[in-house]
Design an enzyme around this catalytic site. Structure first.
Site, short mmCIF file in Angstrom:
data_model
loop_
_atom_site.label_atom_id
_atom_site.label_comp_id
_atom_site.label_asym_id
_atom_site.label_seq_id
_atom_site.Cartn_x
_atom_site.Cartn_y
_atom_site.Cartn_z
N SER A 144 0.85 -1.20 0.00
CA SER A 144 0.00 0.00 0.00
C SER A 144 0.88 1.23 0.00
O SER A 144 2.01 1.20 0.52
CB SER A 144 -0.87 0.01 1.26
OG SER A 144 -1.52 1.26 1.40
N TYR A 157 -1.39 -0.93 10.16
CA TYR A 157 -1.54 -1.28 8.74
C TYR A 157 -0.32 -0.81 7.95
O TYR A 157 0.26 -1.58 7.18
CB TYR A 157 -2.83 -0.64 8.22
CG TYR A 157 -3.08 -0.81 6.75
CD1 TYR A 157 -3.44 -2.06 6.24
CD2 TYR A 157 -3.00 0.26 5.86
CE1 TYR A 157 -3.71 -2.22 4.88
CE2 TYR A 157 -3.27 0.11 4.51
CZ TYR A 157 -3.62 -1.13 4.03
OH TYR A 157 -3.89 -1.29 2.68
#
Length: 268
Positions: A144, A157
């Site tokens: 990401s 995350y």
């Protein structure tokens, strides 16, 4: 870096394939002629995706919980029994987060790391002997942009996505002589249920979308760009809007400027 003219009859195993990015990647790979192995926890949802793919009978659904090592091993045995080889492994299954560090329990920190890091590592290590035996293949990780930047509400995350990126870099160097390629995709905001399914501090699904994701890139467009880049042998693939690409550029040029930009961000 191997270039591929086509994915014709290549066996592509995609995790997290029941929705979102995984589903879009499956659709694009099927259009390019690949035979897809769809994996996620729920078999019926995988089947819904499979029957919507081009040439549905070329593809198979194999349900597994990616955090359960015995289920992963069993799935791998089924893949080899049914297809005999794996050309691409796309580690896409993932779990996001929308909570401040001060609100996030250690249990939630570990849950995110388990799905987004350890389970990807385990599946890749499980499949690696097949790639080594074949002396060919591509292992793909969906990281990401958050894993390159680190932003508010996404600490665990971002950390997990950064960790898998670094692990992939080490893997790439170690298997380069064995005909195996390793690619990492860094999506920015893409229209999926990622925000709805993201964990709050207590480890429960947030249950609502946010503006950035709702206004993000279409999942189909993400998949088209990603598969094109993978087929041309790219290893570091940033797919997102101008804002995310700018952030990645600034992160390399001037981390200090990036940190100031992130402090002003209002994205939850």
């Amino acid at each position: 870096m191997a270039n591929l003219d086509s994915l014709d009859n290549k066996v592509v195993w995609i995790t997290g394939a029941s929705s979102g990015l995984g589903k879009a990647l499956a659709q694009e790979c099927a259009l390019q002629g690949a035979q897809i192995i769809l994996s996620a926890r729920r078999f019926d949802e995988l089947e819904n995706v499979r029957v919507g793919l081009l040439h549905p009978d070329h593809h198979i659904s194999i349900a597994m919980d990616i955090t359960d090592e015995s289920q992963v091993r069993h799935a791998y045995e089924q893949v080899l029994a049914k297809k005999g080889r794996i050309d691409w492994l796309i580690n896409n299954a993932g779990l996001s987060q929308r909570a401040l560090i001060s609100e996030t329990t250690m249990q939630t920190e570990r849950a995110i790391m388990e799905v987004d890091y350890f389970s990807q590592v385990f599946l890749t290590k499980t499949v690696l002997p097949t790639f080594l035996k074949q002396k060919s293949g591509r292992i793909v990780f969906v990281s990401s942009v958050a894993g390159l930047l680190g932003t508010q509400y996404r600490a665990s995350y971002s950390a997990a996505k950064a960790a898998i990126h670094m692990w992939a870099n080490s893997l790439r160097a170690e298997v380069a002589q064995d005909g195996i390629d390793v690619s990492v995709i860094f999506p920015g905001f893409v229209k999926t249920n990622v925000s709805i399914n993201a964990l709050n501090g207590d480890g429960k699904a947030q249950g609502h979308d946010n503006e950035a994701t709702a206004n993000g890139l279409d999942a189909d467009e993400f998949a088209t760009q990603s598969i094109k880049a993978l087929m041309s042998g790219e290893e570091y693939i940033v797919v997102g809007g101008a804002k995310e690409k700018l952030g990645v550029f600034v992160s390399r040029l001037s981390p200090r400027t990036l940190y100031k930009m992130i402090r002003k961000m209002r994205v939850k």
